[in-house]
Design an enzyme around this catalytic site. Structure first.
Site, short mmCIF file in Angstrom:
data_model
loop_
_atom_site.label_atom_id
_atom_site.label_comp_id
_atom_site.label_asym_id
_atom_site.label_seq_id
_atom_site.Cartn_x
_atom_site.Cartn_y
_atom_site.Cartn_z
N ASP A 141 0.93 -1.39 -0.02
CA ASP A 141 0.13 0.11 -0.01
C ASP A 141 0.83 1.21 -0.01
O ASP A 141 1.80 1.06 0.67
CB ASP A 141 -0.89 -0.12 1.10
CG ASP A 141 -2.04 0.83 1.27
OD1 ASP A 141 -3.19 0.55 0.91
OD2 ASP A 141 -1.84 2.12 1.36
N ILE A 142 0.24 2.16 -0.56
CA ILE A 142 1.16 3.45 -0.91
C ILE A 142 1.34 4.33 0.36
O ILE A 142 2.11 5.13 0.60
CB ILE A 142 0.87 4.31 -2.20
CG1 ILE A 142 1.95 5.16 -2.72
CG2 ILE A 142 -0.34 5.14 -2.01
CD1 ILE A 142 1.34 5.70 -3.95
N GLU B 154 -12.29 3.11 -1.06
CA GLU B 154 -11.73 4.32 -2.05
C GLU B 154 -11.36 3.89 -3.42
O GLU B 154 -11.62 4.71 -4.22
CB GLU B 154 -10.50 4.97 -1.26
CG GLU B 154 -10.47 5.87 -0.22
CD GLU B 154 -9.19 6.16 0.43
OE1 GLU B 154 -8.05 6.09 -0.22
OE2 GLU B 154 -9.18 6.55 1.62
N HIS C 286 -10.20 -5.52 -2.92
CA HIS C 286 -8.75 -5.80 -2.51
C HIS C 286 -9.01 -5.89 -1.05
O HIS C 286 -9.68 -5.63 -0.31
CB HIS C 286 -7.97 -4.55 -2.79
CG HIS C 286 -8.53 -3.04 -2.35
ND1 HIS C 286 -9.50 -2.52 -3.13
CD2 HIS C 286 -8.37 -2.44 -1.26
CE1 HIS C 286 -9.70 -1.52 -2.30
NE2 HIS C 286 -9.23 -1.40 -1.26
N MET C 287 -8.07 -6.91 -0.44
CA MET C 287 -7.95 -7.21 0.97
C MET C 287 -6.87 -6.38 1.33
O MET C 287 -5.42 -6.70 0.75
CB MET C 287 -7.78 -8.75 0.91
CG MET C 287 -7.55 -9.27 2.35
SD MET C 287 -7.37 -11.00 2.16
CE MET C 287 -9.14 -11.64 2.27
N HIS C 288 -6.87 -5.74 2.25
CA HIS C 288 -5.69 -5.19 3.12
C HIS C 288 -5.11 -6.34 4.25
O HIS C 288 -5.89 -7.10 4.94
CB HIS C 288 -6.09 -3.86 4.05
CG HIS C 288 -6.47 -2.83 3.25
ND1 HIS C 288 -5.88 -1.80 3.09
CD2 HIS C 288 -8.03 -2.66 2.62
CE1 HIS C 288 -6.75 -0.98 2.29
NE2 HIS C 288 -8.02 -1.30 2.18
P1 AMP Z 1 -9.99 1.28 0.45
O1 AMP Z 1 -9.86 2.56 1.02
O2 AMP Z 1 -9.90 0.14 1.17
O3 AMP Z 1 -10.20 1.20 -1.13
O4 AMP Z 1 -8.14 1.13 0.10
C1 AMP Z 1 -7.56 1.75 -1.02
C2 AMP Z 1 -6.02 1.67 -0.61
O5 AMP Z 1 -5.47 1.83 -1.92
C3 AMP Z 1 -5.58 2.72 0.26
O6 AMP Z 1 -4.96 2.18 1.47
C4 AMP Z 1 -4.53 3.56 -0.64
O7 AMP Z 1 -3.48 3.91 0.14
C5 AMP Z 1 -4.11 2.52 -1.69
N1 AMP Z 1 -3.80 3.03 -2.72
C6 AMP Z 1 -4.02 3.99 -3.50
N2 AMP Z 1 -3.31 4.24 -4.60
C7 AMP Z 1 -2.29 3.38 -4.49
C8 AMP Z 1 -1.02 2.81 -5.41
N3 AMP Z 1 -0.88 3.71 -6.46
N4 AMP Z 1 -0.30 2.05 -4.77
C9 AMP Z 1 -0.49 1.47 -3.77
N5 AMP Z 1 -1.42 1.50 -3.07
C10 AMP Z 1 -2.50 2.61 -3.22
#
Ligand code: AMP
Length: 119
Positions: free
Chosen positions: A31-32, A96, A101-103
Site C-alpha cells: 500500500d502506498i 476508496e 482488494h484485501m488489506h
Molecule cells: P480502500 O479504502 O479499502 O479502497 O483502500 C484503498 C487503498 O489503496 C488505500 O489504502 C490507498 O493507500 C491504496 N492506494 C491508492 N493508490 C495506490 C497506489 N498507487 N499504490 C498502492 N496503493 C495505493
C-alpha cells in the site's frame, strides 16, 4: 469499456509498483500509504468493483485472496503471531478504490478496530 482502475494499471505495469505476488487470479503489492509496519494489498486481477457486486463465478479469485494472504503472512513471519485482514465495502465502508482488494496489516500488536462514527 469500463475505465481501468488504478489497481488494474498497477497489475498491468502501467503504473510502476513492486508486485510481490502475481498469479492468474490475484496480485499483491505494498500500500502506498501504509497504516502498519507491513501493509499489503491483495487484489483480484479481474476488476470486480466491490463485494456488493460479487457473483458465484468470482469464488475462485475470492478464495485465492485468503490463501495468498496466508502465504504472504508466512513470508513476513507473522502467520503464527497474527495479523489483520480488512475488506472495505462501499462509501460508508470507507472503500476508496472500486476494485476488490484485501488489506493485510501486520507488524507488532495492532490497535483495536474502533467504533464506527455515530451519525
Ligand atoms: P480502500 O479504502 O479499502 O479502497 O483502500 C484503498 C487503498 O489503496 C488505500 O489504502 C490507498 O493507500 C491504496 N492506494 C491508492 N493508490 C495506490 C497506489 N498507487 N499504490 C498502492 N496503493 C495505493
Amino acid at each position: 469499456m469500463a475505465e481501468e482502475t488504478i489497481f488494474t494499471k498497477i497489475i498491468n505495469g502501467t503504473i510502476p509498483s513492486k508486485i510481490i505476488y502475481h498469479d492468474e487470479l490475484v496480485s499483491a503489492f505494498a500500500d502506498i500509504n501504509p497504516k502498519a509496519e507491513h501493509h499489503i494489498l491483495i487484489v483480484t486481477n479481474k476488476p470486480i468493483p466491490s463485494v456488493a457486486e460479487v457473483t458465484k463465478d468470482d469464488e475462485p479469485a475470492l478464495g485465492r485472496l485468503f490463501t495468498v494472504a496466508r502465504k504472504i503472512a508466512e513470508d513476513l513471519n507473522v502467520n503464527e503471531s497474527g495479523y489483520r485482514l480488512i475488506v472495505n465495502v462501499g462509501k460508508d465502508g470507507g472503500q476508496e478504490v472500486p476494485h476488490i482488494h484485501m488489506h493485510l496489516l501486520a507488524g507488532g500488536k495492532l490497535g483495536g478496530l474502533g467504533f464506527p462514527d455515530k451519525k
